[in-house]
Design an enzyme around this catalytic site. Sequence first.
Site, PDB file in Angstrom:
ATOM      1  N   GLU A  34      18.939  -5.417  13.539  1.00  0.00           N
ATOM      2  CA  GLU A  34      19.673  -4.210  13.162  1.00  0.00           C
ATOM      3  C   GLU A  34      21.047  -4.159  13.838  1.00  0.00           C
ATOM      4  OE1 GLU A  34      19.115  -1.968  10.893  1.00  0.00           O
ATOM      5  OE2 GLU A  34      17.257  -2.943  10.287  1.00  0.00           O
ATOM      6  N   CYS A 189      21.972  -1.601  -6.749  1.00  0.00           N
ATOM      7  CA  CYS A 189      22.982  -0.542  -6.651  1.00  0.00           C
ATOM      8  C   CYS A 189      24.158  -1.054  -5.830  1.00  0.00           C
ATOM      9  CB  CYS A 189      22.379   0.704  -6.011  1.00  0.00           C
ATOM     10  SG  CYS A 189      23.377   2.202  -6.246  1.00  0.00           S
ATOM     11  N   CYS A 199      17.554  -0.656 -12.482  1.00  0.00           N
ATOM     12  CA  CYS A 199      17.285   0.300 -11.409  1.00  0.00           C
ATOM     13  C   CYS A 199      16.008   1.099 -11.666  1.00  0.00           C
ATOM     14  CB  CYS A 199      18.465   1.259 -11.267  1.00  0.00           C
ATOM     15  SG  CYS A 199      18.211   2.514 -10.005  1.00  0.00           S
TER      16      CYS A 199
END
Length: 354
Positions: A34, A189, A199
């Site tokens: 992260e 997206c 989607c």
Amino acid sequence: MSSFAHQLIRWQKQHGRHHLPWQGADAYRVWLSEIMLQQTQVATVIPYYQRFVAAFPDVAALAAASEDDVLAHWSGLGYYARGRNLHKAARIVVEKFDSAFPRKFDDIVELPGVGRSTAAAVCALAYHERRAILDGNVKRVLARYCGIEGWAGDKKVEERLWQQAEALLPESDIATYTQALMDMGATVCTRIKPKCVLCPVQADCVALATDRVAALPTPRPRKAVPERHAVFLLLMHGNDILLEKRPSSGIWGGLWCPPQFEDETAAREWFIRQELEASAGERLEEFSHTFTHFRLHITPLKVQLAHKPLRAAQPGAMWLEVEEALGAAIPTPVRKVLSVLSPLLSNQHQNRRG
DNA sequence: AAGCCGGGGGC
DNA sequence: GCCCCAGGCTT
């Protein structure tokens, strides 16, 4: 459960990414990933992550390493405060949490370099805790799905996005849902040319229904980037080059660079003040390096010393063979100059740090 | 709230 | 070229 979360979880199982190296890993590795992924794309991070976990397999190993060694593994990845904070945080984990990565959000978010979103990502992905994240992908997905106008850097807009992120959370399958949000943002997206026909939530997307997909999210206001100039003084003695450690604050904090000056005059004055004597000097080809907020034009000035310097390198400076220097904690433009300096190096060596 | 902090991917 | 990316910290 909201239809949104349900559809995303279902989509993830079939179309999401399932082979990222940190998926299913322990909290330490999820945290590391992260931090590396802050403002950095997945494809860029993967080779760094692999080398990093090989060198520092757990938080204790990271804490035991020197900051210099950590930054050497961070070299080229940018935003070096991330590397310094990572190392600092590892030492806190060893001291304060007995080398076990903290389990509580409140403890994780206190670690240097960890904010609300990163702490939530660790809790959701590693601990399956019900937490909302808000990174670049989520901001884009939610801005479109909810039809939220305005730049996400605006406090009010960001608060609305956080509110939606919390509201749409499922009761369970948090890790899958969190990964789905990011995978959706990265593969469907997308910023440009999103694949709305693929989607899973196209039926309820406000931007799609109102023909605003291309307009959302609202882009950040742009400013002209100033131009600056710098001289890199490449002080050589044989194959050795002098590098100085930069202060921890500011650009390239804590990294090793050749002495840097605003212009050639300043470089010459410094050279004379050091009572150095050159046997040869050469101006190498100028090149430019672009940052987020300015562009730096760099002129490398290569100087061969007539004699070995009488004094040893001052504290915060060191002489290294060019080849060794390429394995040190150096920023990308310095790597570029050193690579030109040493054209006899094998490709494999030059690319070792990516 | 605005500025600072890198480097690269993708168009 | 331009814009943004699994943001956070400092002022």
